[in-house]
Structure formats: structure tokens, C-alpha cells
Scaffold this motif. Structure first.
Motif, PDB file in Angstrom:
ATOM      1  N   LEU A   1       0.797  -1.225   0.000  1.00 44.38           N
ATOM      2  CA  LEU A   1       0.000   0.000   0.000  1.00 44.38           C
ATOM      3  C   LEU A   1       0.831   1.278   0.000  1.00 44.38           C
ATOM      4  O   LEU A   1       0.373   2.301  -0.515  1.00 44.38           O
ATOM      5  N   SER A   2       2.032   1.233   0.578  1.00 39.11           N
ATOM      6  CA  SER A   2       2.872   2.425   0.620  1.00 39.11           C
ATOM      7  C   SER A   2       4.027   2.353  -0.361  1.00 39.11           C
ATOM      8  O   SER A   2       4.735   3.346  -0.552  1.00 39.11           O
ATOM      9  N   GLY A   3       4.230   1.190  -0.948  1.00 36.54           N
ATOM     10  CA  GLY A   3       5.310   1.027  -1.905  1.00 36.54           C
ATOM     11  C   GLY A   3       4.810   0.739  -3.305  1.00 36.54           C
ATOM     12  O   GLY A   3       4.978   1.539  -4.226  1.00 36.54           O
TER      13      GLY A   3
ATOM     14  N   LEU B   1      -1.220 -14.524   1.775  1.00 35.87           N
ATOM     15  CA  LEU B   1      -1.306 -13.193   2.373  1.00 35.87           C
ATOM     16  C   LEU B   1      -0.643 -12.160   1.475  1.00 35.87           C
ATOM     17  O   LEU B   1      -1.225 -11.099   1.196  1.00 35.87           O
ATOM     18  N   ALA B   2       0.573 -12.454   1.021  1.00 34.82           N
ATOM     19  CA  ALA B   2       1.297 -11.508   0.173  1.00 34.82           C
ATOM     20  C   ALA B   2       0.554 -11.271  -1.134  1.00 34.82           C
ATOM     21  O   ALA B   2       0.407 -10.125  -1.580  1.00 34.82           O
ATOM     22  N   SER B   3       0.089 -12.332  -1.758  1.00 34.19           N
ATOM     23  CA  SER B   3      -0.609 -12.192  -3.034  1.00 34.19           C
ATOM     24  C   SER B   3      -1.881 -11.369  -2.883  1.00 34.19           C
ATOM     25  O   SER B   3      -2.198 -10.524  -3.725  1.00 34.19           O
ATOM     26  N   ALA B   4      -2.633 -11.612  -1.803  1.00 36.44           N
ATOM     27  CA  ALA B   4      -3.872 -10.865  -1.574  1.00 36.44           C
ATOM     28  C   ALA B   4      -3.588  -9.383  -1.356  1.00 36.44           C
ATOM     29  O   ALA B   4      -4.250  -8.513  -1.932  1.00 36.44           O
ATOM     30  N   LEU B   5      -2.586  -9.074  -0.528  1.00 40.35           N
ATOM     31  CA  LEU B   5      -2.270  -7.670  -0.244  1.00 40.35           C
ATOM     32  C   LEU B   5      -1.696  -6.961  -1.462  1.00 40.35           C
ATOM     33  O   LEU B   5      -2.021  -5.795  -1.719  1.00 40.35           O
ATOM     34  N   PHE B   6      -0.875  -7.646  -2.236  1.00 44.04           N
ATOM     35  CA  PHE B   6      -0.330  -7.013  -3.435  1.00 44.04           C
ATOM     36  C   PHE B   6      -1.425  -6.791  -4.480  1.00 44.04           C
ATOM     37  O   PHE B   6      -1.389  -5.810  -5.227  1.00 44.04           O
TER      38      PHE B   6
ATOM     39  N   THR C   1     -10.799 -10.055   7.262  1.00 47.91           N
ATOM     40  CA  THR C   1      -9.845  -9.135   6.639  1.00 47.91           C
ATOM     41  C   THR C   1      -8.596  -9.901   6.235  1.00 47.91           C
ATOM     42  O   THR C   1      -8.257 -10.927   6.836  1.00 47.91           O
ATOM     43  N   PRO C   2      -7.865  -9.418   5.231  1.00 41.88           N
ATOM     44  CA  PRO C   2      -6.664 -10.150   4.818  1.00 41.88           C
ATOM     45  C   PRO C   2      -5.597 -10.216   5.900  1.00 41.88           C
ATOM     46  O   PRO C   2      -4.946 -11.250   6.067  1.00 41.88           O
ATOM     47  N   LEU C   3      -5.404  -9.130   6.667  1.00 45.86           N
ATOM     48  CA  LEU C   3      -4.391  -9.167   7.709  1.00 45.86           C
ATOM     49  C   LEU C   3      -4.816 -10.044   8.879  1.00 45.86           C
ATOM     50  O   LEU C   3      -3.994 -10.778   9.440  1.00 45.86           O
TER      51      LEU C   3
END
Length: 246
Positions: A72-74, A146-151, A202-204
């Protein structure tokens, strides 16, 4: 596949030209872990948590926070900046498909964040005596989902935001509620039943629980993996649907 790998290598080189993005995406989470672990209360057994040391619960939380910051920030502002600067418009004249470009971004982000996770696990083990994941396949599965969902969420923000600044602002607004339900300020073990139910969706929240289960030696629960897969499919599909070259 060769085009995807070549584009991924190029995106990685471009990523490291943005020092602020690199700091928040790769360095902030390990620093946060060191700061938290330096607090004496975090290293002492907590009766309210069943005698578990808080730092043991917070390593998976910080891992998830690091991935979300990357997304989200990168990733989101960086990708939106490509559109804003006309990079995507120039790429439109090439045979590159949107799916390949999105795939390269996801592959680059996943590989770099995985390296950061290894660093945090090493710091947790060597500096604070936190056990390494006892259920490694489950931990890898939980992390990758988790990484795939957030990205995918980060790329969706980038696809919708008109500029890199707005992508950063939207990413920040999305990050804080995700971090709360992921257990950054209030551990999931201390949440009420209502908060815990929301957190699980939530994803997190789902990702942190999957990582905590695998760390303790248990296989991640299917409902939590299913939530992560759902976020990946929905956010990834919407990111591809609303992708714009300019």
C-alpha cells in the motif's frame, strides 16, 4: 514466461531507485520488530495471553504489517507514478499485455518481501528467542496467500488512483484499519468476539492467524486461507479490470 522474468528484473531495478519506497517496503517492518522486542514487557510472559510472551505473537503481526506496507505504501504509489509519468503510455506501444505487467509487479514484490520475512524471522529467533515456524509448509502457504492478496489490493489501489500522491493517500487510509484488525494495537487474542469475527474476514486478520497457527506447529485453518484466496481473486480481478495505461 521469459517476457515475465525479463520485465520482473527490470521492475526490480526501477524499484531500488526509489529510496523512500524501499525504506517503507523493506526496512520499516524489521526496525519495528527490533523496537517492539526491545521493550521489556514484550519479552515477559503475559498471564492475559496464556503465559505467552507478546513478542511471540507480534512476529507474525509485524510480518503481515511489512507486507501490507510494501503493497500500500510502496507498490501502489510506484505503479500509479508509472501512469502519471507516461511510462505506461509508452509501454502501450509494445507487445506487453496488462496481465504480464501486473504479474511482473506481483512477482517482484513477493520475492523482495519474502527476503524481508526471512530477515524478521532471523531477528526474532536470534535477538528475542522466538521459535521459528514449526509447520513450515503451512507458514509458506499462509505467507504466499497473504502476500498475493495484499499485493492485489495494492495494484487495485494503483489502478483506480489518478496519481501517485492519491495512491499513497488511499493506501494509508486502507492500511490503518487493516493493521488494527491484524492485531498491531490490540492482539487478536484480546479482541472481543465481534472484533475477532471482523478480523477473520480481513486479509491481515486471516493472514496473521494463519502465520500464528503455523508458527505454533498447526496447519493454517481452511477458512482463513479461503478468506485470503477470496481477497486475491476479487482484488486481482478488479485490478486487471480497471487497469488503465493513462
Amino acid at each position: 514466461m521469459s517476457a515475465l522474468l525479463r520485465l520482473t528484473a527490470t521492475e526490480t531495478k526501477l524499484f531500488f531507485r526509489e529510496p523512500i519506497v524501499v525504506f517503507f517496503a523493506l526496512a520499516f517492518a524489521p526496525i519495528l520488530l527490533v523496537v517492539l522486542g526491545s521493550i521489556p514487557a514484550m519479552r515477559a510472559p503475559d498471564a492475559g495471553l496464556g503465559g505467552v510472551r507478546p513478542i511471540e505473537l507480534y512476529v507474525p503481526v509485524v510480518v503481515a504489517i511489512g507486507v501490507s506496507l510494501f503493497a500500500l505504501s510502496g507498490l501502489a504509489p510506484l505503479f500509479a507514478a508509472y501512469r502519471e509519468k507516461g511510462v505506461l503510455r509508452r509501454m502501450r506501444t509494445t507487445p506487453v499485455e496488462p496481465a504480464v505487467l501486473l504479474g511482473a509487479q506481483l512477482l517482484m514484490a513477493t520475492a523482495l518481501s519474502a527476503g524481508t520475512v526471512v530477515v524478521m524471522l532471523a531477528v526474532g529467533r536470534l535477538a528475542f528467542g522466538v521459535d521459528l515456524p514449526r509447520q513450515l509448509p503451512g507458514y509458506l502457504a499462509g505467507y504466499l496467500l497473504l502476500a498475493s492478496a495484499l499485493f492485489a489490493i495494492g495494484l487495485l489501489v494503483a489502478a483506480l488512483a489518478p496519481s501517485s500522491r492519491s495512491a499513497g493517500a488511499i493506501g494509508t487510509l486502507v492500511f490503518f484499519p487493516l493493521a488494527f484488525f491484524g492485531g498491531l494495537w490490540l492482539p487478536r487474542a484480546g479482541m472481543t468476539e465481534v472484533l475477532l469475527t471482523i478480523s477473520d474476514l480481513t486479509p491481515l486478520g486471516a493472514g496473521v492467524q494463519a502465520l500464528q497457527d503455523a508458527t505454533a506447529g498447526h496447519a493454517p485453518q481452511l477458512p482463513h486461507l479461503g478468506v485470503l484466496l477470496g481477497w486475491l481473486v476479487v482484488a486481482g480481478g478488479l485490478a486487471a479490470r480497471f487497469f488503465r495505461w493513462e
